[in-house]
Design an enzyme around this catalytic site. Structure first.
Site, PDB file in Angstrom:
ATOM      1  N   VAL A  91      -5.585   5.562  -7.150  1.00 23.46           N
ATOM      2  CA  VAL A  91      -5.634   4.231  -6.539  1.00 23.46           C
ATOM      3  C   VAL A  91      -5.683   4.532  -5.040  1.00 23.46           C
ATOM      4  O   VAL A  91      -4.679   4.909  -4.450  1.00 23.46           O
ATOM      5  CB  VAL A  91      -4.401   3.388  -6.930  1.00 23.46           C
ATOM      6  CG1 VAL A  91      -4.422   2.049  -6.210  1.00 23.46           C
ATOM      7  CG2 VAL A  91      -4.359   3.183  -8.441  1.00 23.46           C
ATOM      8  N   PRO A  92      -6.886   4.423  -4.442  1.00 23.83           N
ATOM      9  CA  PRO A  92      -7.160   5.061  -3.151  1.00 23.83           C
ATOM     10  C   PRO A  92      -6.563   4.377  -1.919  1.00 23.83           C
ATOM     11  O   PRO A  92      -7.284   3.847  -1.062  1.00 23.83           O
ATOM     12  CB  PRO A  92      -8.686   5.076  -3.104  1.00 23.83           C
ATOM     13  CG  PRO A  92      -9.084   3.875  -3.897  1.00 23.83           C
ATOM     14  CD  PRO A  92      -8.068   3.778  -5.005  1.00 23.83           C
ATOM     15  N   CYS A  93      -5.261   4.449  -1.778  1.00 24.89           N
ATOM     16  CA  CYS A  93      -4.595   3.861  -0.621  1.00 24.89           C
ATOM     17  C   CYS A  93      -4.946   4.596   0.672  1.00 24.89           C
ATOM     18  O   CYS A  93      -4.777   4.054   1.761  1.00 24.89           O
ATOM     19  CB  CYS A  93      -3.085   3.805  -0.836  1.00 24.89           C
ATOM     20  SG  CYS A  93      -2.334   5.366  -1.316  1.00 24.89           S
ATOM     21  N   HIS A  94      -5.487   5.819   0.555  1.00 28.12           N
ATOM     22  CA  HIS A  94      -5.888   6.566   1.746  1.00 28.12           C
ATOM     23  C   HIS A  94      -7.083   5.926   2.455  1.00 28.12           C
ATOM     24  O   HIS A  94      -7.353   6.251   3.610  1.00 28.12           O
ATOM     25  CB  HIS A  94      -6.208   8.031   1.389  1.00 28.12           C
ATOM     26  CG  HIS A  94      -7.313   8.196   0.396  1.00 28.12           C
ATOM     27  ND1 HIS A  94      -7.111   8.080  -0.972  1.00 28.12           N
ATOM     28  CD2 HIS A  94      -8.636   8.461   0.567  1.00 28.12           C
ATOM     29  CE1 HIS A  94      -8.262   8.288  -1.597  1.00 28.12           C
ATOM     30  NE2 HIS A  94      -9.196   8.513  -0.687  1.00 28.12           N
ATOM     31  N   ASN A 122       0.837  -1.199   0.000  1.00 23.82           N
ATOM     32  CA  ASN A 122       0.000   0.000   0.000  1.00 23.82           C
ATOM     33  C   ASN A 122       0.876   1.255   0.000  1.00 23.82           C
ATOM     34  O   ASN A 122       0.619   2.208  -0.733  1.00 23.82           O
ATOM     35  CB  ASN A 122      -0.907  -0.033   1.232  1.00 23.82           C
ATOM     36  CG  ASN A 122      -2.062   0.914   1.156  1.00 23.82           C
ATOM     37  OD1 ASN A 122      -2.754   0.989   0.152  1.00 23.82           O
ATOM     38  ND2 ASN A 122      -2.288   1.640   2.236  1.00 23.82           N
TER      39      ASN A 122
END
Length: 167
Positions: free
Chosen positions: A130-133, A121
């Site tokens: 690419v929503p790693c949050h 991640n």
């Protein structure tokens, strides 16, 4: 014989600060925030050229306007097979929702691999899109965001409709 790889980049302003978009052979391969952990050296970004990024810039604008909840862009993400599996799974986390590293590991069929998921991640080359949050600790704590925890909090609050969020 291998061909020459062409890289280019564009810099755009956003509510989370300046974003650098990088394309490899015309396909989005990076999105980096200022002072982001694991940000490649600037000299690897190629020439400055906004042409390959028109749709990405449009979709980022729609996202920050609150009109887009999912990105639809071709992407070229360089990483190991496991990293690419994690990054693909990140795109399945719905807008405004979160999952823990352990939950993400379980979705990949590797329930004991939460640390490996966290490492993958953190190496996500196309942050935000690419929503790693959207990945949090098992206790609900905000942990491990390469763009910094204030940005992670802003993005999660923003997606939950808290428009007064600030970085």
């Amino acid at each position: 014989m291998t061909g020459t790889i062409t890289r280019s980049h564009a810099v755009v302003d956003s509510p989370v600060g300046t974003l650098t978009l990088v394309a490899t052979d015309g396909v989005l391969s990076g999105l980096y925030m200022e002072q982001q952990r694991h940000r490649p050296p600037e000299e690897t970004f190629g020439e400055r050229d906004a042409d390959p990024f028109g749709e990405a810039i449009t979709q980022l604008g729609e996202y920050f306007a609150g009109d887009r909840t999912r990105f639809d862009l071709p992407m070229a993400m360089a990483g190991t097979e496991f990293q690419r599996r994690v990054w693909t799974q990140l795109c399945e986390i719905p807008y405004g929702e979160t999952v823990s590293y352990g939950e993400l590991a379980a979705r990949l069929g590797k329930p004991s691999a939460s640390r490996a998921v966290g490492l993958a991640n953190g190496k996500n080359p196309i942050g935000l899109i690419v929503p790693c949050h959207r990945v949090i600790g098992s206790t609900g704590d905000l942990i491990g965001y390469g763009g910094g925890l204030p940005r992670k909090r802003f993005l999660l609050d923003f997606e939950r409709g808290l428009r007064t969020a600030v970085v």
